[in-house]
Design a protein around this motif. Structure first.
Motif, mmCIF file in Angstrom:
data_model
loop_
_atom_site.group_PDB
_atom_site.id
_atom_site.type_symbol
_atom_site.label_atom_id
_atom_site.label_comp_id
_atom_site.label_asym_id
_atom_site.label_seq_id
_atom_site.Cartn_x
_atom_site.Cartn_y
_atom_site.Cartn_z
ATOM 1 N N UNK A 1 0.863 -1.285 0.117
ATOM 2 C CA UNK A 1 0.098 -0.064 -0.074
ATOM 3 C C UNK A 1 0.864 1.218 -0.006
ATOM 4 N N UNK A 2 2.000 1.149 0.701
ATOM 5 C CA UNK A 2 2.895 2.574 0.560
ATOM 6 C C UNK A 2 3.430 2.410 -0.600
ATOM 7 N N UNK A 3 4.015 1.476 -1.241
ATOM 8 C CA UNK A 3 4.338 1.505 -2.635
ATOM 9 C C UNK A 3 3.305 2.211 -3.538
ATOM 10 N N UNK A 4 2.083 1.904 -3.476
ATOM 11 C CA UNK A 4 0.744 2.267 -4.281
ATOM 12 C C UNK A 4 0.564 3.685 -3.951
ATOM 13 N N UNK A 5 1.294 4.575 -2.947
ATOM 14 C CA UNK A 5 1.042 5.973 -2.852
ATOM 15 C C UNK A 5 -0.114 6.199 -1.865
ATOM 16 N N UNK A 6 -0.213 5.212 -0.759
ATOM 17 C CA UNK A 6 -1.090 5.409 0.473
ATOM 18 C C UNK A 6 -0.363 5.798 1.479
ATOM 19 N N UNK A 7 -1.069 6.515 2.315
ATOM 20 C CA UNK A 7 -0.625 6.653 3.752
ATOM 21 C C UNK A 7 -1.435 5.515 4.542
ATOM 22 N N UNK A 8 -0.512 5.208 5.648
ATOM 23 C CA UNK A 8 -0.984 3.832 6.359
ATOM 24 C C UNK A 8 -1.080 3.897 7.801
ATOM 25 N N UNK A 9 -2.302 3.727 8.335
ATOM 26 C CA UNK A 9 -2.210 3.520 9.725
ATOM 27 C C UNK A 9 -1.949 1.965 10.049
ATOM 28 N N UNK B 1 -3.085 -6.413 -3.348
ATOM 29 C CA UNK B 1 -3.399 -4.974 -3.129
ATOM 30 C C UNK B 1 -3.394 -4.136 -4.624
ATOM 31 N N UNK B 2 -2.672 -4.916 -5.504
ATOM 32 C CA UNK B 2 -2.794 -4.089 -6.954
ATOM 33 C C UNK B 2 -4.365 -4.175 -7.228
ATOM 34 N N UNK B 3 -5.051 -5.167 -7.224
ATOM 35 C CA UNK B 3 -6.526 -4.935 -7.435
ATOM 36 C C UNK B 3 -7.273 -4.127 -6.704
ATOM 37 N N UNK B 4 -7.039 -4.068 -5.374
ATOM 38 C CA UNK B 4 -7.782 -3.500 -4.412
ATOM 39 C C UNK B 4 -7.702 -2.001 -4.893
ATOM 40 N N UNK B 5 -6.326 -1.571 -4.887
ATOM 41 C CA UNK B 5 -5.829 -0.211 -5.333
ATOM 42 C C UNK B 5 -6.964 0.217 -6.349
ATOM 43 N N UNK B 6 -6.747 -0.484 -7.539
ATOM 44 C CA UNK B 6 -7.441 -0.294 -8.732
ATOM 45 C C UNK B 6 -9.190 -0.057 -8.551
ATOM 46 N N UNK B 7 -9.651 -1.198 -7.544
ATOM 47 C CA UNK B 7 -10.950 -0.916 -7.340
ATOM 48 C C UNK B 7 -11.528 0.229 -6.542
ATOM 49 N N UNK B 8 -10.443 0.527 -5.424
ATOM 50 C CA UNK B 8 -10.670 1.734 -4.746
ATOM 51 C C UNK B 8 -10.686 3.011 -5.605
ATOM 52 N N UNK B 9 -9.874 3.164 -6.671
ATOM 53 C CA UNK B 9 -9.774 4.346 -7.609
ATOM 54 C C UNK B 9 -11.089 4.280 -8.122
ATOM 55 N N UNK B 10 -11.420 3.040 -8.816
ATOM 56 C CA UNK B 10 -12.736 3.219 -9.638
ATOM 57 C C UNK B 10 -13.989 3.575 -8.866
ATOM 58 N N UNK B 11 -14.027 3.301 -7.508
ATOM 59 C CA UNK B 11 -15.192 3.312 -6.687
ATOM 60 C C UNK B 11 -15.251 4.859 -6.228
ATOM 61 N N UNK B 12 -14.174 5.501 -6.031
ATOM 62 C CA UNK B 12 -14.108 7.058 -6.069
ATOM 63 C C UNK B 12 -14.577 7.590 -7.074
ATOM 64 N N UNK B 13 -13.977 7.321 -8.651
ATOM 65 C CA UNK B 13 -14.278 8.004 -9.655
ATOM 66 C C UNK B 13 -15.798 7.768 -9.928
ATOM 67 N N UNK B 14 -16.366 6.758 -9.792
ATOM 68 C CA UNK B 14 -17.853 6.361 -9.743
ATOM 69 C C UNK B 14 -18.576 7.140 -8.915
#
Length: 331
Positions: free
Chosen positions: A94-102, A308-321
């Motif tokens: 997730x850090x590599x994908x550009x997220x901040x992590x708690x 994580x790669x799939x989840x990041x894409x899903x999250x991005x698509x979710x936000x866009x929608x």
């Protein structure tokens, strides 16, 4: 020990959760933790989802197993199986994908960028030089340097906040605090709930204050059900977040069915189903649109990288929608 069959029969999930928190011992360092969470979210809220130099989002990752104390001055406890490997690995990706992590983690469990350490002793990664200086052997130099570099980058840039727990009481208080702090992030917040959470617990007020005497004979103890906090998180603490939970079973015949029930019952965006026998090699992502199987490409790879790669894409698509839906409603 027998589980309480009635539990809190007739009470709403909200009432059960409130009763749990009222009876829980206060979290140590509560004010400090609240300040750390507030500051971390405030620093990243403006950048989350901005694109370019901004963050992809802020994700709360829970990792490791919770304990259930049997005494207030705890000597004995019930534990949950989890090494924290999945949570630690996922934090790195997730850090590599550009997220901040708690990163809410069990004390003593696997840590991000330290997963390669040997189980027997981390001293195996060091040796003494001719002048008694500490050196990393050439065979381990690359992996150690990479780990240190990535870890320092995450810490120096303020992208990783680590919060430890041991008991079920500590874990759920931390989850509540993180959820409410992240609610301002809206759809740019994500929960990746990989911790192995106890299903039953001994209420604090019912617990022995001191070590239970073994000379008293067989131990009979009634355990209460832990309130289903996923429902509370989704409905009250942070309704707008993208939520990923996990379902682990030993019986493959019921795994996917139970994952689909959890998806509907708790309103999750994704439930990751994994079987104990092969959880390191394959998982199944269960969503409202169907199932996606994710496999580890090779023995030296992590299944979490693909996940994580799939989840990041899903999250991005979710936000866009959601943004498109908002514009169509306000345009």
């Amino acid at each position: 020990m027998a589980a309480d069959p009635s539990g809190a029969a007739g009470r709403s999930p909200e009432d059960e959760a409130a009763a749990f928190f009222r009876s829980a011992p206060p979290l140590r360092g509560l004010d400090r933790v609240a300040g750390e969470l507030s500051g971390f979210v405030a620093r990243h809220s403006a950048a989350a989802g901005r694109g370019g130099g901004g963050l992809a989002g802020v994700v709360c990752i829970t990792s490791g197993g919770t304990t259930v104390p049997l005494e207030q001055r705890c000597v004995r406890y019930i534990d949950n199986f989890s090494s924290g490997q999945r949570g630690a690995a996922s934090t790195e990706y997730f850090l590599k994908a550009g997220y901040a992590v708690i990163f809410i983690y069990r004390r003593g469990s696997k840590q991000p960028y330290c997963r390669f350490l040997p189980e027997d002793s981390f001293l195996d990664f060091f040796e003494l030089g001719e002048e008694s200086e500490i050196k990393v052997p050439d065979s381990h130099a690359t992996v150690v340097k990479t780990a240190i570099s990535n870890y320092r980058k995450a810490i120096d840039e303020g992208l990783l906040l680590k919060l430890p727990f041991t008991t079920i009481f500590e874990y759920l208080q931390l989850l509540q605090m993180a959820s409410t702090a992240m609610s301002c992030l809206g759809h740019h917040g994500m929960f990746y709930l990989a911790a192995a959470v106890s299903d039953f617990y001994v209420p604090w007020e019912s617990m022995a204050k001191h070590k239970i005497e073994s000379a008293s004979g067989p131990l009979n103890m009634q355990l209460n059900q832990v309130p289903k906090m996923l429902f509370i998180l989704r409905k009250h603490w942070d309704p707008s977040a993208f939520c990923v939970s996990f379902k682990l079973e030993t019986d493959p015949d019921i795994l996917l069915q139970k994952a689909e029930v959890a998806l509907r019952k708790y309103g999750m965006n994704v439930v990751v189903a994994n079987e104990l026998a092969n959880y390191k090699d394959v998982v199944v992502m269960v969503t409202g649109n169907g199932r996606t199987t994710v496999r580890r490409p090779g023995k030296e790879d992590d299944v979490e990288e693909q996940l994580i790669d799939l989840l990041v894409k899903m999250h991005s698509e979710h936000i866009m929608q959601l943004n498109q839906d908002h514009h169509s409603c306000t345009g």
